[in-house]
Design a protein around this motif. Structure first.
Motif, PDB file in Angstrom:
ATOM      1  N   GLY A  96       0.819  -1.215   0.000  1.00 56.03           N
ATOM      2  CA  GLY A  96       0.000   0.000   0.000  1.00 56.03           C
ATOM      3  C   GLY A  96       0.850   1.261   0.000  1.00 56.03           C
ATOM      4  N   THR A  97       0.170   2.386  -0.208  1.00 50.02           N
ATOM      5  CA  THR A  97       0.858   3.674  -0.306  1.00 50.02           C
ATOM      6  C   THR A  97       1.707   3.961   0.920  1.00 50.02           C
ATOM      7  OG1 THR A  97      -0.902   4.541  -1.684  1.00 50.02           O
ATOM      8  CG2 THR A  97       0.434   6.160  -0.559  1.00 50.02           C
ATOM      9  N   GLY A 137      -2.835  -1.286   1.689  1.00 47.98           N
ATOM     10  CA  GLY A 137      -3.279  -0.255   0.759  1.00 47.98           C
ATOM     11  C   GLY A 137      -4.726   0.102   1.029  1.00 47.98           C
ATOM     12  N   THR A 138      -5.106   1.314   0.671  1.00 47.01           N
ATOM     13  CA  THR A 138      -6.455   1.754   1.033  1.00 47.01           C
ATOM     14  C   THR A 138      -7.526   1.281   0.046  1.00 47.01           C
ATOM     15  OG1 THR A 138      -6.092   3.830  -0.144  1.00 47.01           O
ATOM     16  CG2 THR A 138      -5.663   3.829   2.220  1.00 47.01           C
ATOM     17  N   ASP A 139      -7.117   0.991  -1.213  1.00 49.28           N
ATOM     18  CA  ASP A 139      -8.133   0.723  -2.228  1.00 49.28           C
ATOM     19  C   ASP A 139      -9.064  -0.434  -1.873  1.00 49.28           C
ATOM     20  OD1 ASP A 139      -7.177   2.822  -3.680  1.00 49.28           O
ATOM     21  OD2 ASP A 139      -6.003   1.614  -5.081  1.00 49.28           O
ATOM     22  N   MET A 143       5.158   3.148   0.365  1.00 51.69           N
ATOM     23  CA  MET A 143       5.678   3.307  -0.999  1.00 51.69           C
ATOM     24  C   MET A 143       6.718   4.421  -1.089  1.00 51.69           C
ATOM     25  SD  MET A 143       2.441   2.745  -3.537  1.00 51.69           S
ATOM     26  CE  MET A 143       1.418   1.270  -3.469  1.00 51.69           C
ATOM     27  N   ASP A 164       0.305  -3.424  -3.970  1.00 51.66           N
ATOM     28  CA  ASP A 164      -0.730  -2.403  -4.046  1.00 51.66           C
ATOM     29  C   ASP A 164      -2.016  -3.175  -3.746  1.00 51.66           C
ATOM     30  OD1 ASP A 164      -1.298   0.433  -5.888  1.00 51.66           O
ATOM     31  OD2 ASP A 164      -2.965  -0.903  -5.372  1.00 51.66           O
ATOM     32  N   SER A 165      -2.899  -2.630  -2.936  1.00 49.09           N
ATOM     33  CA  SER A 165      -4.019  -3.462  -2.485  1.00 49.09           C
ATOM     34  C   SER A 165      -4.963  -3.855  -3.617  1.00 49.09           C
ATOM     35  CB  SER A 165      -4.783  -2.778  -1.353  1.00 49.09           C
ATOM     36  OG  SER A 165      -5.521  -1.693  -1.826  1.00 49.09           O
ATOM     37  N   SER A 166      -4.880  -3.163  -4.752  1.00 43.45           N
ATOM     38  CA  SER A 166      -5.711  -3.564  -5.895  1.00 43.45           C
ATOM     39  C   SER A 166      -5.258  -4.917  -6.432  1.00 43.45           C
ATOM     40  CB  SER A 166      -5.607  -2.524  -7.011  1.00 43.45           C
ATOM     41  OG  SER A 166      -6.004  -1.284  -6.510  1.00 43.45           O
ATOM     42  N   SER A 197      -2.425   4.635   4.339  1.00 42.26           N
ATOM     43  CA  SER A 197      -2.374   6.095   4.222  1.00 42.26           C
ATOM     44  C   SER A 197      -2.598   6.518   2.789  1.00 42.26           C
ATOM     45  CB  SER A 197      -1.036   6.630   4.726  1.00 42.26           C
ATOM     46  OG  SER A 197      -0.023   6.347   3.784  1.00 42.26           O
ATOM     47  N   GLN A 198      -2.823   7.807   2.615  1.00 39.90           N
ATOM     48  CA  GLN A 198      -2.990   8.363   1.278  1.00 39.90           C
ATOM     49  C   GLN A 198      -1.666   8.931   0.780  1.00 39.90           C
ATOM     50  OE1 GLN A 198      -5.644   7.229   0.026  1.00 39.90           O
ATOM     51  NE2 GLN A 198      -7.246   8.819  -0.006  1.00 39.90           N
TER      52      GLN A 198
END
Ligand SMILES: NC(=O)C[C@H](N)C(=O)O
Length: 693
Positions: free
Chosen positions: A111-112, A214-216, A115, A183-185, A241-242
């Motif tokens: 996730g971000t 990741g937030t997605d 990153m 990445d959570s996607s 986080s964003q």
């Protein structure tokens, strides 16, 4: 890679006294090593950190325990040269036990939050960076404390948060980095299983868990874990986080630090999501913004906690497992599920095609649960699928509100066989379907019923029990001329624990229930951080203990003196209660040294029943005290034949203390030595040489 006794992985089982426990532990380490980067990825480094902690050898009936290392443990296992860092750590260990610690496991999935920007300025997860960089941030890592506690040379040692004003415990945290970071996607059901399994394997070693994600797709993961982690007794918090954590404007540091503080200090036995100062029930969350730092909301349920200057927790909102059952993971999900969003003029054939391959579908309807009732083609397709055994759950497309049987357009769905999903989010409804469908021993009818039941606080179906909230507090407040919400809250926090505890001492279950309906939280702590369950375990009233457990009382809360309800039950020799607590997943927590002290103390006083209490709770009766003495040494010294008989029946180990003396040596050196005891020990251990043999 060596563990804290200078052993390789291969060497550990050879000197393990209780092989089953070590094997289990090694299995965890080995499994993870396979997954990790061969060349000392952080994951692997962290595993060697876990070996700084040693599972105590336990009696075969017991669960395993995660304990802190002691100088004596090291001496006992000494197999030659110890690493310098180890000696330093032990040398300073004694100064550090004053501060009560909480251990938190962090599973870093990607996730971000972690990153970094690559050469094209695009954000991507980069392996082996997070822990390295955290160590350079004094707000996230207290180097001085960590060095004293775990040794200077140990770059692999757990991380330690700086002291947090107002919180009881110092947070010691271990980061386990996933490989690859995602990445959570890109995450799937398999990744949820991995997280669930990792929590299971480490469950007894840690006080709480934080998942960096990741937030997605975070809300899907949170919802899935809430179902997969059955009878959860500890806090699990998912956050992300964003903006990456090492960028100046990051929201990640706050989210991560707050999640650690809550997971280490508060027992909230739910899968939660922490974002932008709020803690939510995970299966109630949705991602509401792709850009705002306020990216998550829980439209139908208020946040469980808010982080302002203080941590404000609304204990009444916590959904607690009300069963006498141990924590377990249901590591299975059915993939044949889907979400179908209805829109005006949708083609019946598209719906038919969608329903063809699936076993469960979330039907996202309009408003309060409406689907065209003037479309026979559509109704027929839905009816056919339902008759084939497809579970169709009606959830609204609206962000807030619930499916209610208000309009004809909604009611006709019930005749077709579509079931009500109330106010579940589509994320929660989808993963709940996967969970329910994977329960092989449930019939189709049971599965449908479960979809409509509130399993983890994910839905509000009808009216819950009436809460006559704060009537009682109001009455007292009026007489004291208190009126502001803050004053009422403070009064409630003082009144309720005192009243609940008084009812517990009186054994008055009706009164406990009455207080609950007045809004009392049965897991609330008093000034000594003790709960009603602590008191009930000390009192020894099985019925009250059972009642509290069935009403969601938390088993893992430790009081100001670091005593859990299980320790209370042991100290009062309430054997039935010990068994009951173990069934609920309670376990012993503490250092081998202090447990050895307790055993030696009990043996010196001739307390066979106390030793049996420890054994029932899973403690190895051969543990040594600060000076290397076992219960058998002390029983021999004090001439307690009853204790010796008991310990021999339990087949305790015959060990040497730090002066090289055996229990037989103690029996002989005792001023009032007993010929019978000397003879008994000689007969039993004639092949083992003591000092004077
Ligand atoms: N903020 C984030 O974490 C978004 C990122 N794409 C993820 O879900 O992994």
């Amino acid at each position: 890679m060596l563990d804290h006794c200078g052993r390789t992985f291969e060497e550990i089982p050879k000197d393990a006294k209780k092989k089953d426990i070590f094997d289990n532990y090694l299995e965890i380490l080995k499994q993870r090593m396979k997954r990790s980067d061969e060349d000392c990825g952080i994951f692997m480094k962290q595993e060697s950190v876990m070996s700084l902690y040693e599972p105590t050898p336990m009696s075969p009936t017991s669960t395993k325990v995660f304990l802190q290392p002691t100088a004596q443990d090291d001496a006992q296992h000494n197999i030659g040269q110890q690493p310098t860092a180890q000696i330093k750590r032990n040398a300073s260990y004694g100064n550090l036990t004053e501060e009560t610690e909480a251990r938190v496991l962090v599973l870093y999935t990607g996730g971000t939050i972690g990153m970094l920007r690559n050469e094209k300025n695009a954000l991507a997860p980069i392996a082996n960076q997070l822990v390295k960089r955290i160590r350079k941030h004094p707000q996230m890592y207290d180097e001085e404390y960590a060095t004293q506690r775990f040794g200077k040379a140990s770059t692999m040692a757990p991380l330690v948060l700086p002291h947090v004003q107002g919180e009881h415990r110092r947070i010691v945290y271990t980061v386990t980095e996933y490989e690859p970071l995602l990445d959570s996607s890109n995450m799937s059901f398999t990744d949820w299983m991995k997280i669930a399994q990792d929590i299971k394997q480490s469950y007894e070693f840690f006080d709480g868990f934080v998942v960096l994600h990741g937030t997605d797709t975070l809300s899907y993961t949170a919802s899935a874990l809430s179902f997969m982690l059955e009878n959860l007794g500890k806090t699990v918090i998912i956050t992300g986080s964003q903006i990456p954590i090492f960028e100046t404007r990051t929201d990640g540091k706050d989210n991560f630090m707050s999640a650690l503080i809550i997971a280490g200090n508060y027992v909230i036995p739910e899968v939660c999501v922490f974002f932008n100062s709020r803690l939510f029930r995970g299966n109630r969350t949705i991602k509401v913004s792709s850009a705002s730092l306020d990216a998550f909301d829980s439209p139908n349920v208020a946040p469980i906690a808010k982080m302002g200057i203080n941590v404000e927790i609304d204990y009444r909102l916590i959904f607690r497992p009300c069963t006498v059952a141990k924590f377990t993971v249901h590591a299975k999900l059915d993939e044949n599920v889907g979400i179908l969003r209805i829109f005006p003029n949708i083609l019946a054939n598209s719906v038919k095609a969608f329903l063809q391959e699936l076993k469960g579908v979330v039907l996202q309807s309009f408003g309060a649960g409406n689907v065209p009732s003037n479309r026979k083609d559509l109704s027929d397709v839905l009816k056919d699928a339902s008759e084939r055994g497809v579970i169709i759950v009606n959830c609204t497309q609206c962000i807030t509100g619930s499916v209610v049987e208000l309009y004809e357009t909604g009611r006709h769905l019930l005749d077709i066989g579509v079931i009500n999903g109330y106010d579940m989010t589509p994320e929660a409804a989808l993963v709940k379907l996967s969970y329910v469908l994977s329960k092989d021993d449930w019939s189709l009818e049971t599965k449908k019923t479960m979809m409509q039941n509130n399993l983890r606080g994910e839905l509000t179906s009808g009216k819950g029990p009436e809460l006559q909230e704060f009537d009682l507090v109001d009455a007292v407040a009026r007489s004291l001329h208190l009126s502001t919400p803050k004053e009422l809250e403070q009064l409630g926090a003082v009144l309720f624990p005192a009243m609940v505890n008084a009812s517990v001492v009186a054994g008055d279950i009706n009164k406990i229930d009455m207080l609950r309906t007045y809004g009392a939280n049965l897991s609330a702590v008093n000034y000594d951080l003790r709960t009603a369950l602590h008191i009930a375990c000390a009192e020894g009233n099985d019925e009250v203990v059972k009642h509290l457990l069935l009403n969601g009382a938390a088993v893992h809360i430790r009081d100001r003196y670091d005593r859990s309800p299980l320790v209370e039950a042991i100290n009062h020799d309430n054997h039935e209660i010990i068994r009951l607590l173990l069934k609920c997943g309670a376990h012993i927590f503490g250092s081998t040294r202090s447990l050895g002290d307790s055993l030696a103390g009990a043996a010196a006083r001739g307390l066979v029943k106390r030793l049996e209490s420890y054994r029932l709770a899973g403690v190895d009766l051969s543990l040594q005290d600060n000076s290397g003495r076992t219960a058998l040494h002390l029983a021999a010294l004090h001439g307690h034949m009853n204790v010796i008989d008991y310990l021999l029946k339990e087949e305790v180990e015959y060990r040497h203390d730090m002066m090289g003396l055996t229990p037989l040596d103690y029996a002989k050196k005792a001023i009032n030595n007993s010929a019978a005891i000397i003879a008994k020990l000689q007969e039993k251990f004639h092949t083992i040489n003591g000092n004077s043999d």
